[in-house]
Design an enzyme around this catalytic site. Structure first.
Site, short mmCIF file in Angstrom:
data_model
loop_
_atom_site.label_atom_id
_atom_site.label_comp_id
_atom_site.label_asym_id
_atom_site.label_seq_id
_atom_site.Cartn_x
_atom_site.Cartn_y
_atom_site.Cartn_z
N HIS A 86 0.33 -1.04 0.12
CA HIS A 86 -0.13 0.10 -0.07
C HIS A 86 0.72 1.58 -0.33
CE1 HIS A 86 -2.89 2.70 0.96
NE2 HIS A 86 -4.08 1.92 0.73
N GLU B 199 -7.48 -5.36 0.67
CA GLU B 199 -8.33 -6.03 -0.71
C GLU B 199 -8.61 -7.25 -0.96
OE1 GLU B 199 -9.72 -3.93 -2.62
OE2 GLU B 199 -9.00 -3.48 -4.24
N1 ACO Z 1 3.73 -7.61 -4.95
C1 ACO Z 1 5.01 -7.57 -4.98
N2 ACO Z 1 6.05 -6.70 -5.37
C2 ACO Z 1 5.43 -5.60 -4.46
C3 ACO Z 1 4.20 -5.39 -3.98
C4 ACO Z 1 3.14 -6.45 -4.27
N3 ACO Z 1 1.97 -6.53 -4.24
N4 ACO Z 1 4.06 -4.57 -3.61
C5 ACO Z 1 4.98 -3.34 -4.07
N5 ACO Z 1 5.66 -4.64 -4.05
C6 ACO Z 1 6.95 -4.60 -4.87
C7 ACO Z 1 7.01 -2.98 -5.78
O1 ACO Z 1 7.26 -4.24 -7.40
C8 ACO Z 1 8.79 -2.15 -5.78
O2 ACO Z 1 9.54 -3.16 -6.21
P1 ACO Z 1 11.08 -2.73 -6.74
O3 ACO Z 1 11.45 -1.35 -5.60
O4 ACO Z 1 12.38 -3.99 -5.90
O5 ACO Z 1 10.93 -2.17 -7.54
C9 ACO Z 1 8.99 -2.21 -4.30
O6 ACO Z 1 7.91 -2.81 -3.92
C10 ACO Z 1 8.04 -0.25 -4.18
O7 ACO Z 1 6.44 -0.82 -4.83
P2 ACO Z 1 5.72 0.75 -5.35
O8 ACO Z 1 5.16 0.29 -6.64
O9 ACO Z 1 7.00 2.15 -5.57
O10 ACO Z 1 5.02 1.04 -4.43
P3 ACO Z 1 3.73 1.91 -4.75
O11 ACO Z 1 3.67 2.57 -3.08
O12 ACO Z 1 3.34 2.63 -5.66
O13 ACO Z 1 2.64 0.39 -4.45
C11 ACO Z 1 1.21 -0.32 -4.43
C12 ACO Z 1 1.63 0.41 -4.30
C13 ACO Z 1 0.23 0.09 -6.53
C14 ACO Z 1 -0.33 -1.00 -4.33
C15 ACO Z 1 1.43 -1.73 -4.75
O14 ACO Z 1 2.17 -2.06 -3.73
C16 ACO Z 1 1.14 -2.79 -5.41
O15 ACO Z 1 1.08 -2.89 -6.40
N6 ACO Z 1 -0.02 -4.00 -4.76
C17 ACO Z 1 -0.54 -4.72 -5.14
C18 ACO Z 1 -1.70 -4.46 -6.32
C19 ACO Z 1 -3.17 -4.42 -4.82
O16 ACO Z 1 -3.24 -4.68 -3.90
N7 ACO Z 1 -3.65 -3.08 -4.36
C20 ACO Z 1 -4.22 -2.63 -4.42
C21 ACO Z 1 -4.24 -1.45 -3.31
S1 ACO Z 1 -5.38 -0.58 -1.72
C22 ACO Z 1 -6.53 0.23 -2.91
O17 ACO Z 1 -6.07 0.28 -3.99
C23 ACO Z 1 -8.12 0.27 -2.54
#
Ligand code: ACO
Length: 388
Positions: A256, A314
């Site tokens: 998140h 989620e």
């Molecule tokens: N699975 C695996 N790796 C992940 C995940 C995940 N669920 N979430 C983040 N990471 C990793 C990214 O690949 C990144 O790795 P890196 O630094 O090696 O490149 C690191 O963690 C940071 O990720 P960001 O994309 O910078 O984090 P951000 O704050 O943008 O992400 C997000 C938030 C979009 C929710 C992300 O965690 C994600 O994609 N989760 C999966 C989708 C999801 O569950 N969405 C629902 C969110 S809740 C809502 O909106 C109601």
């Protein structure tokens, strides 16, 4: 931050003041309209909570009654909305697209509604559109609303044609209350950007639906449930999740932008979901999901050290809505019919500021180039592609 610094995802930028919710991403706490999530999720009717967000105070009995009458006035979908939903169903449009399409024409049968009435129309008809689309997509006829039922119970009823039990109605109400509002998330920000241009409420809500549709926001619970089904057994959890992470996949339902500890909404929804998985086989699925969660968190810590990736709302949304017999393609639209109340509340707040939202971009393209004659362009493009 200096005027020239860039922040591509706007992380940590404060772009609005709000009384609607406060999120503490380090402590894992959420306050909605001044009350803790745990209280609002389980102690209020959805209608009371909507009233709190829109009007700033919990309603008295007469206020709630009047509000309820206004909401019910708009539950029945007019023919024009039913017509477009039928066309969408014939073309097998995705439910989020059907919601966007249906909402766009949802006020065609009305003239000059004041903002209270328009807000009630949008809230009521969002639920009726999603419920009716469930019926149409399965080839069943629409079900007329039942005014003896609450908003949450009527949504389940119009979608399934079956009167919900007290447990299922409570499960849906807890879900709607839990996800109704959550600060300046992507869809809420989209709604505020649109309303800040002095556009109308319905346009702001339709724009927000578009933002919610994406898998990084509201589109995650369907894939989260698929992942649990795909894993199938506790022994398979570790190899299956490792394979996903080795392939560079994101695990849906984890991570998140704001929460760096467990999302407090996950606990509330996990408790509500548990009440729906009672018999042996259902219970086994619930237990499997909990194992998948534990393994996923451990492996995320191993693969993404320091990122502090935890369960988000989620994952248990998927489990709760599956327990309520909803098809995964209807998870995101069900999220939308709750969050629409939050979007509208934010639109009220934003409109009071009267301030246009207009950040800047930093230009990183070329300068001082001259326009080549059209006949020479493909040759030049080729050269430029080779250079890059
Ligand atoms: N699975 C695996 N790796 C992940 C995940 C995940 N669920 N979430 C983040 N990471 C990793 C990214 O690949 C990144 O790795 P890196 O630094 O090696 O490149 C690191 O963690 C940071 O990720 P960001 O994309 O910078 O984090 P951000 O704050 O943008 O992400 C997000 C938030 C979009 C929710 C992300 O965690 C994600 O994609 N989760 C999966 C989708 C999801 O569950 N969405 C629902 C969110 S809740 C809502 O909106 C109601």
């Amino acid at each position: 931050m200096t005027a020239t610094a860039t922040n591509i995802g706007l992380d940590g930028v404060i772009a609005a003041e709000t009384k609607l919710s406060a999120i503490d991403g380090e402590q894992g706490q959420l306050i909605i309209g001044g009350y803790s999530l745990e209280q609002v999720a389980t102690q209020l009717q959805f209608e009371e909570l909507v009233y709190l967000l829109w009007y700033g105070t919990l309603p008295t009995v007469p206020q709630l009654k009047a509000f309820d009458i206004m909401l019910k006035r708009f539950r029945q979908l007019p023919d024009n909305v039913l017509d477009v939903l039928r066309v969408a169903a014939r073309q097998q449009k995705q439910p989020m697209d059907a919601l966007r399409i249906g909402l766009s024409v949802a006020d065609l049968d009305q003239q000059e509604l004041d903002s209270n009435a328009l807000s009630c129309l949008i809230l009521s008809r969002s639920a009726s559109i999603v419920a009716t689309y469930q019926r149409l997509l399965s080839g069943d006829p629409p079900v007329a609303p039942d005014d003896s039922l609450s908003h949450a119970a009527n949504y389940l009823y119009m979608g399934s044609g079956v009167r919900p039990t007290q447990t299922t109605a409570k499960g849906m109400e807890t879900y709607l209350n839990t996800v109704i509002e959550h600060g300046l998330n992507a869809s809420t920000f989209a709604a505020r950007v649109i309303i800040a241009t002095q556009s109308d409420l319905l346009s702001a809500v339709v724009g927000a639906v578009g933002a919610l549709k994406g898998p990084l926001h509201g589109g995650a619970p369907g894939p989260a449930l698929e992942m649990v089904f795909e894993i199938g057994s506790a022994e398979n959890a570790e190899p299956a999740i490792r394979a996903k992470l080795n392939a560079g996949e994101r695990l849906m339902g984890f991570g998140h932008r704001v929460y760096k500890v467990r999302d407090p909404r996950a606990d509330v929804l996990a408790a509500a979901a548990e009440a729906l998985y009672v018999n042996g086989q259902q219970r086994a699925f619930y237990e499997l999901a909990k194992t998948v969660e534990t393994v996923a968190i451990d492996l995320l810590a191993e693969y993404k050290p320091g990122r502090r990736l935890q369960t988000n709302v989620e994952f248990y949304t998927a489990l709760l809505l599956h327990g309520l017999q909803l098809d995964p393609t209807f998870f995101a639209p069900t999220f939308a019919i709750a969050r629409v109340a939050g979007w509208i509340a934010h639109c009220y707040e934003q409109s009071k500021t009267g301030r246009l939202i207009r950040p800047k971009s930093r230009y990183v393209g070329e300068r001082n180039t001259s326009i080549a004659p059209i006949a020479l362009r493909s040759h030049l493009n080729l050269l430029s592609a080779e250079r890059n």
